[in-house]
Design a protein around this motif. Structure first.
Motif, mmCIF file in Angstrom:
data_model
loop_
_atom_site.group_PDB
_atom_site.id
_atom_site.type_symbol
_atom_site.label_atom_id
_atom_site.label_comp_id
_atom_site.label_asym_id
_atom_site.label_seq_id
_atom_site.Cartn_x
_atom_site.Cartn_y
_atom_site.Cartn_z
ATOM 1 N N ARG A 96 9.579 71.438 -33.527
ATOM 2 C CA ARG A 96 8.233 70.865 -33.558
ATOM 3 C C ARG A 96 8.232 69.426 -33.027
ATOM 4 O O ARG A 96 7.403 69.039 -32.206
ATOM 5 C CB ARG A 96 7.714 70.912 -35.004
ATOM 6 C CG ARG A 96 6.305 70.406 -35.233
ATOM 7 C CD ARG A 96 5.860 70.777 -36.646
ATOM 8 N NE ARG A 96 5.929 72.216 -36.844
ATOM 9 C CZ ARG A 96 4.956 73.042 -36.497
ATOM 10 N NH1 ARG A 96 3.848 72.580 -35.966
ATOM 11 N NH2 ARG A 96 5.096 74.341 -36.677
ATOM 12 N N ARG A 135 4.278 80.040 -31.755
ATOM 13 C CA ARG A 135 3.371 79.283 -32.624
ATOM 14 C C ARG A 135 3.583 77.773 -32.456
ATOM 15 O O ARG A 135 2.638 77.000 -32.340
ATOM 16 C CB ARG A 135 3.634 79.689 -34.079
ATOM 17 C CG ARG A 135 2.610 79.210 -35.083
ATOM 18 C CD ARG A 135 2.876 79.826 -36.454
ATOM 19 N NE ARG A 135 4.181 79.449 -37.000
ATOM 20 C CZ ARG A 135 5.136 80.308 -37.313
ATOM 21 N NH1 ARG A 135 4.959 81.622 -37.146
ATOM 22 N NH2 ARG A 135 6.292 79.897 -37.799
ATOM 23 N N THR A 136 4.859 77.382 -32.383
ATOM 24 C CA THR A 136 5.151 75.948 -32.258
ATOM 25 C C THR A 136 4.640 75.396 -30.931
ATOM 26 O O THR A 136 4.086 74.300 -30.874
ATOM 27 C CB THR A 136 6.665 75.697 -32.408
ATOM 28 O OG1 THR A 136 7.115 76.334 -33.606
ATOM 29 C CG2 THR A 136 6.977 74.219 -32.484
ATOM 30 N N GLN A 138 2.155 76.604 -29.218
ATOM 31 C CA GLN A 138 0.699 76.591 -29.278
ATOM 32 C C GLN A 138 0.198 75.413 -30.098
ATOM 33 O O GLN A 138 -0.715 74.698 -29.679
ATOM 34 C CB GLN A 138 0.221 77.914 -29.876
ATOM 35 C CG GLN A 138 -1.148 78.298 -29.389
ATOM 36 C CD GLN A 138 -1.888 79.103 -30.427
ATOM 37 O OE1 GLN A 138 -1.275 79.618 -31.382
ATOM 38 N NE2 GLN A 138 -3.191 79.228 -30.269
ATOM 39 N N GLU A 139 0.818 75.184 -31.247
ATOM 40 C CA GLU A 139 0.351 74.108 -32.126
ATOM 41 C C GLU A 139 0.605 72.720 -31.549
ATOM 42 O O GLU A 139 -0.119 71.775 -31.856
ATOM 43 C CB GLU A 139 1.005 74.241 -33.512
ATOM 44 C CG GLU A 139 0.396 75.398 -34.289
ATOM 45 C CD GLU A 139 1.149 75.736 -35.579
ATOM 46 O OE1 GLU A 139 0.799 76.769 -36.179
ATOM 47 O OE2 GLU A 139 2.062 74.976 -35.964
ATOM 48 N N THR A 140 1.638 72.583 -30.735
ATOM 49 C CA THR A 140 1.928 71.261 -30.182
ATOM 50 C C THR A 140 1.321 71.097 -28.787
ATOM 51 O O THR A 140 1.310 69.996 -28.242
ATOM 52 C CB THR A 140 3.448 71.027 -30.070
ATOM 53 O OG1 THR A 140 4.015 72.052 -29.239
ATOM 54 C CG2 THR A 140 4.114 71.060 -31.440
#
Ligand code: C2E
Ligand code: MG
Ligand code: MG
Ligand code: MG
Length: 290
Positions: A96, A135-136, A138-140
């Motif tokens: 992350r 997911r990581t 996408q979230e970052t």
């Protein structure tokens, strides 16, 4: 007497062994709270292209600053994190943080930089490793092409079907893959046909002595040609001198990483290098290359 000596020797070893176990347990307890206590940091080491001397990417390397122990080296705590399973939450923090940093560099208008993250076998074999990476990203907000995962040959000892399926899914997502410490594993080369990786990283143990040790030189040259024949890129790690660099450039290695260009530095220091357009001085023109 012999018996006595034997017994003492035995006790001596068990005391040493129990101290070692105690040390590991102690480190594990301290490591458990490290991320939430803000004791973890990433250092970034630039990778440099031998074609144009420009910084082409960087590797994120974990640093642990403990208030009493000082800086604990990854060589000491990564094995403990792996054995205890702590590598999963810690690795999540690493991925992350590295993705957020790479995204921040993009937003600051710096030339896009591929950030490489080390992934242990234990992390790679998690059920949802593909979903975790997706997911990581996408979230970052980091585009997949700017993330590289450094895997090791020890994966070959695992369920080969699962490993192949996972690498394929990561590749289709657009993430880059490399094999770290290449040549130090005990694997057969046939897995290279199945794992769709982008880059082989020649282990620093071969690079260190390649100019004085004929076997090491042979291995380095063989890995460069193996990589290119299989259409992979190849990077040498542990490049410490101009002579190392020159030899690798003459022999067609694509990139280097090592103290010769830069040690691992803070994010701010790497950003300053990018802003200054810091380059590797390359003395050879391409015509000189083999
Ligand atoms: P690695 O992935 O092979 O990383 C390269 C290591 O070589 C780093 O050590 C780096 O500081 C060091 N190095 C770079 N250039 C030179 C050079 O020119 N000469 C010499 N002698 N050494 C050089 P570091 O940072 O101590 O990391 C050691 C290992 O710990 C890494 O080896 C990697 O396997 C593991 N590691 C580090 N961070 C992480 C992480 O976030 N997750 C996981 N799973 N493993 C990590
Ligand atoms: Mg690595
Ligand atoms: Mg390595
Ligand atoms: Mg290593």
């Amino acid at each position: 007497r012999a018996k006595e000596l034997g017994r003492n020797t035995y006790q001596f070893f068990t005391r040493e062994m129990s101290q070692e176990i105690q040390r590991r347990v102690d480190l594990e307890i301290k490591l458990r709270g490290a991320a939430s206590a803000g004791q973890l940091q990433l250092a970034y080491q630039p990778k440099v292209s031998l074609k144009d001397g420009c910084i082409s990417g960087c590797e994120a390397l974990l640093r642990w600053h403990h208030p009493e122990l000082g800086v604990v080296s990854p060589g000491q705590f990564i094995p403990i994190a792996e054995d205890s399973g702590l590598i999963v939450p810690i690795g999540d923090w690493v991925l992350r943080t590295a993705c957020m940093q790479a995204r921040a560099w993009m937003d600051a208008g710096l030339p896009p930089l591929c950030v490489a993250v080390n992934i242990s076998v234990r992390q790679f074999l998690q059920q949802d490793v593909v979903a975790w990476v997706a997911r990581t990203l996408q979230e970052t907000g980091l585009p997949p092409a700017w993330l590289e995962l450094e895997l090791t040959e020890s994966l070959i000892a695992e369920d080969i079907e699962q490993v192949t399926a996972t690498t394929n899914q990561l590749k289709s997502m657009g993430v880059k893959l490399s094999i770290d410490d290449f040549g130090t594993g005990y694997s057969s080369l046939s897995y290279l046909k199945r794992f769709r990786v982008d880059t082989l990283k020649i282990d620093q143990s071969f690079v260190r002595n390649m100019l004085s040790d004929i076997e090491d030189e042979t291995i380095v040259l063989a890995v460069i040609s193996l990589a290119h024949n299989l259409k992979f890129r190849v990077i040498a790690e542990g490049v410490e001198t101009e002579q190392h660099c020159r030899f690798l450039q003459l022999n067609g290695c694509d990139e280097i990483q090592g103290y010769y260009f830069s040690k691992p530095v803070t994010a701010a220091e790497l950003e300053a290098m990018l802003r200054d357009g810091r380059q590797l001085p390359l003395r050879l023109d391409s015509a000189e290359r083999r």
